[in-house]
Scaffold this motif. Structure first.
Motif, PDB file in Angstrom:
ATOM      1  N   GLU A  85       0.507  -1.065   0.363  1.00 25.05           N
ATOM      2  CA  GLU A  85       0.368   0.047   0.218  1.00 25.05           C
ATOM      3  C   GLU A  85       0.756   1.612  -0.213  1.00 25.05           C
ATOM      4  N   SER A  86       0.544   2.006  -1.367  1.00 17.99           N
ATOM      5  CA  SER A  86       1.169   3.832  -1.339  1.00 17.99           C
ATOM      6  C   SER A  86       0.525   4.377   0.372  1.00 17.99           C
ATOM      7  N   ASP A  87       1.402   4.829   1.282  1.00 10.00           N
ATOM      8  CA  ASP A  87       1.234   6.262   2.459  1.00 10.00           C
ATOM      9  C   ASP A  87       1.862   7.038   1.808  1.00 10.00           C
ATOM     10  N   GLY A  88       1.479   7.513   0.683  1.00 10.95           N
ATOM     11  CA  GLY A  88       2.223   9.193   0.216  1.00 10.95           C
ATOM     12  C   GLY A  88       2.747   9.418   0.385  1.00 10.95           C
ATOM     13  N   LYS A  89       3.798   9.017   0.715  1.00 11.18           N
ATOM     14  CA  LYS A  89       5.086   9.794   0.928  1.00 11.18           C
ATOM     15  C   LYS A  89       6.068   9.893  -0.147  1.00 11.18           C
ATOM     16  N   GLY A  93       8.799  10.914  -5.080  1.00 15.07           N
ATOM     17  CA  GLY A  93       9.540  10.253  -4.789  1.00 15.07           C
ATOM     18  C   GLY A  93      11.221  10.091  -5.187  1.00 15.07           C
ATOM     19  N   LEU A  94      12.629  10.276  -5.451  1.00 17.26           N
ATOM     20  CA  LEU A  94      13.389  10.277  -4.323  1.00 17.26           C
ATOM     21  C   LEU A  94      13.844  11.128  -4.258  1.00 17.26           C
ATOM     22  N   ASP A  95      13.132  12.684  -4.992  1.00 16.14           N
ATOM     23  CA  ASP A  95      13.676  14.148  -4.511  1.00 16.14           C
ATOM     24  C   ASP A  95      12.845  14.801  -3.290  1.00 16.14           C
ATOM     25  N   GLY A  96      11.535  13.735  -2.927  1.00 14.78           N
ATOM     26  CA  GLY A  96      10.600  14.084  -1.360  1.00 14.78           C
ATOM     27  C   GLY A  96      11.440  12.620  -0.191  1.00 14.78           C
ATOM     28  N   GLU A  97      12.570  12.152  -0.970  1.00 15.59           N
ATOM     29  CA  GLU A  97      12.806  11.122   0.126  1.00 15.59           C
ATOM     30  C   GLU A  97      13.998  11.787   0.882  1.00 15.59           C
ATOM     31  N   ILE A  98      15.023  12.594  -0.753  1.00 14.73           N
ATOM     32  CA  ILE A  98      15.930  13.617  -0.256  1.00 14.73           C
ATOM     33  C   ILE A  98      15.883  14.584   1.059  1.00 14.73           C
ATOM     34  N   ARG A  99      14.906  15.123   0.465  1.00 19.00           N
ATOM     35  CA  ARG A  99      14.831  16.196   1.846  1.00 19.00           C
ATOM     36  C   ARG A  99      13.763  15.792   2.867  1.00 19.00           C
ATOM     37  N   LYS A 103      16.330  16.294   6.110  1.00 18.96           N
ATOM     38  CA  LYS A 103      15.453  17.087   7.388  1.00 18.96           C
ATOM     39  C   LYS A 103      15.614  16.617   8.771  1.00 18.96           C
ATOM     40  N   GLU A 104      15.765  15.708   8.589  1.00 22.66           N
ATOM     41  CA  GLU A 104      15.754  14.608   9.296  1.00 22.66           C
ATOM     42  C   GLU A 104      17.680  14.380  10.105  1.00 22.66           C
ATOM     43  N   ALA A 105      18.102  14.599   8.999  1.00 22.10           N
ATOM     44  CA  ALA A 105      19.706  15.296   9.258  1.00 22.10           C
ATOM     45  C   ALA A 105      19.963  16.503  10.053  1.00 22.10           C
ATOM     46  N   ALA A 106      19.375  17.643   9.350  1.00 23.18           N
ATOM     47  CA  ALA A 106      19.217  18.948  10.270  1.00 23.18           C
ATOM     48  C   ALA A 106      18.941  19.156  11.749  1.00 23.18           C
ATOM     49  N   ARG A 107      17.908  17.502  12.462  1.00 27.36           N
ATOM     50  CA  ARG A 107      17.514  17.588  13.549  1.00 27.36           C
ATOM     51  C   ARG A 107      18.116  17.144  13.871  1.00 27.36           C
TER      52      ARG A 107
END
Length: 128
Positions: A85-89, A93-99, A103-107
Protein backbone atom coordinates in the motif's frame (compact mmCIF):
# COMPACT_ATOMS: atom_id res chain seq x y z
CA UNK A 1 2.48 -8.53 -5.30
CA UNK A 2 2.70 -12.14 -6.36
CA UNK A 3 4.62 -14.70 -4.33
CA UNK A 4 7.18 -15.22 -7.10
CA UNK A 5 7.83 -11.46 -7.21
CA UNK A 6 8.28 -11.40 -3.44
CA UNK A 7 10.80 -14.24 -3.63
CA UNK A 8 12.68 -12.51 -6.47
CA UNK A 9 12.78 -9.34 -4.36
CA UNK A 10 14.35 -11.26 -1.49
CA UNK A 11 16.91 -12.85 -3.83
CA UNK A 12 17.71 -9.43 -5.30
CA UNK A 13 18.32 -8.02 -1.83
CA UNK A 14 20.78 -10.82 -1.12
CA UNK A 15 22.61 -10.23 -4.42
CA UNK A 16 22.75 -6.49 -3.76
CA UNK A 17 24.18 -7.13 -0.30
CA UNK A 18 26.99 -9.18 -1.84
CA UNK A 19 27.68 -6.37 -4.32
CA UNK A 20 27.65 -3.77 -1.55
CA UNK A 21 30.11 -5.75 0.57
CA UNK A 22 32.45 -5.90 -2.41
CA UNK A 23 32.05 -2.21 -3.32
CA UNK A 24 32.38 -0.97 0.27
CA UNK A 25 35.74 -2.67 0.85
CA UNK A 26 38.24 0.21 1.17
CA UNK A 27 41.08 -2.09 0.15
CA UNK A 28 39.58 -2.17 -3.35
CA UNK A 29 39.23 1.61 -3.73
CA UNK A 30 41.70 3.57 -5.82
CA UNK A 31 44.54 5.02 -3.76
CA UNK A 32 44.37 2.37 -1.03
CA UNK A 33 47.28 2.90 1.35
CA UNK A 34 48.07 6.37 0.05
CA UNK A 35 47.54 9.43 2.21
CA UNK A 36 44.78 11.66 0.88
CA UNK A 37 47.06 14.71 0.73
CA UNK A 38 49.49 12.88 -1.58
CA UNK A 39 46.88 11.50 -4.02
CA UNK A 40 46.43 12.93 -7.48
CA UNK A 41 43.10 14.61 -8.18
CA UNK A 42 42.00 11.78 -10.48
CA UNK A 43 42.71 9.15 -7.82
CA UNK A 44 40.82 11.16 -5.18
CA UNK A 45 37.90 11.55 -7.59
CA UNK A 46 37.85 7.86 -8.44
CA UNK A 47 37.99 6.98 -4.75
CA UNK A 48 35.11 9.35 -4.04
CA UNK A 49 33.10 7.83 -6.90
CA UNK A 50 33.66 4.33 -5.47
CA UNK A 51 32.34 5.49 -2.09
CA UNK A 52 29.28 7.08 -3.69
CA UNK A 53 28.62 3.95 -5.74
CA UNK A 54 28.71 1.79 -2.61
CA UNK A 55 26.36 4.24 -0.86
CA UNK A 56 23.96 4.12 -3.81
CA UNK A 57 23.95 0.32 -3.70
CA UNK A 58 23.19 0.48 0.01
CA UNK A 59 20.28 2.81 -0.73
CA UNK A 60 18.80 0.25 -3.13
CA UNK A 61 19.26 -2.46 -0.48
CA UNK A 62 17.46 -0.31 2.06
CA UNK A 63 14.59 0.28 -0.36
CA UNK A 64 14.17 -3.40 -1.19
CA UNK A 65 14.42 -4.34 2.48
CA UNK A 66 11.83 -1.71 3.33
CA UNK A 67 9.52 -3.06 0.65
CA UNK A 68 9.95 -6.58 2.02
CA UNK A 69 9.12 -5.23 5.48
CA UNK A 70 5.95 -3.57 4.22
CA UNK A 71 4.89 -6.79 2.53
CA UNK A 72 5.56 -8.82 5.67
CA UNK A 73 3.74 -6.26 7.81
CA UNK A 74 0.72 -6.32 5.51
CA UNK A 75 0.74 -10.11 5.52
CA UNK A 76 0.94 -10.27 9.31
CA UNK A 77 -1.76 -7.61 9.63
CA UNK A 78 -4.20 -9.74 7.70
CA UNK A 79 -4.46 -7.47 4.69
CA UNK A 80 -4.33 -10.47 2.43
CA UNK A 81 -0.83 -11.44 1.48
CA UNK A 82 1.83 -9.50 -0.29
CA UNK A 83 0.02 -6.33 -1.13
CA UNK A 84 1.93 -3.07 -0.99
CA UNK A 85 0.00 0.00 0.00
CA UNK A 86 1.18 3.51 -0.69
CA UNK A 87 1.50 5.71 2.36
CA UNK A 88 1.55 8.91 0.32
CA UNK A 89 5.15 9.69 1.25
CA UNK A 90 6.53 8.53 -2.09
CA UNK A 91 4.51 10.96 -4.17
CA UNK A 92 7.63 13.08 -4.72
CA UNK A 93 9.77 10.07 -5.44
CA UNK A 94 13.47 10.32 -4.77
CA UNK A 95 13.37 14.10 -4.33
CA UNK A 96 10.89 13.74 -1.49
CA UNK A 97 13.02 11.10 0.17
CA UNK A 98 16.08 13.31 -0.12
CA UNK A 99 14.20 16.22 1.45
CA UNK A 100 13.01 13.98 4.27
CA UNK A 101 16.55 12.67 4.87
CA UNK A 102 17.95 16.20 4.86
CA UNK A 103 15.29 17.29 7.35
CA UNK A 104 16.11 14.35 9.63
CA UNK A 105 19.85 15.06 9.34
CA UNK A 106 19.27 18.72 10.26
CA UNK A 107 17.20 17.63 13.27
CA UNK A 108 19.95 15.27 14.44
CA UNK A 109 22.64 17.94 13.96
CA UNK A 110 20.58 20.45 15.96
CA UNK A 111 20.09 17.88 18.72
CA UNK A 112 23.81 17.08 18.83
CA UNK A 113 24.70 20.77 18.91
CA UNK A 114 22.23 21.44 21.72
CA UNK A 115 23.63 18.52 23.71
CA UNK A 116 27.25 19.58 23.17
CA UNK A 117 26.29 23.15 24.09
CA UNK A 118 24.70 21.88 27.29
CA UNK A 119 27.83 19.91 28.15
CA UNK A 120 30.02 22.98 27.58
CA UNK A 121 27.65 25.12 29.66
CA UNK A 122 27.66 22.58 32.49
CA UNK A 123 31.47 22.52 32.45
CA UNK A 124 31.62 26.31 32.67
CA UNK A 125 28.98 26.62 35.36
CA UNK A 126 29.54 23.52 37.45
CA UNK A 127 33.20 22.89 36.71
CA UNK A 128 32.53 19.31 35.69
Amino acid sequence: MRQDQYERLQALTEKLTDVFLDEADPAKWPGHGIAANTMEAKTRGDRYWCKKNAAATLTVIMKTTSLIGVIQSNSAGGSGGAEVESDGKDSDGLDGEIRAAEKEAARLIDKAQRESGKVAFDKRVHGK
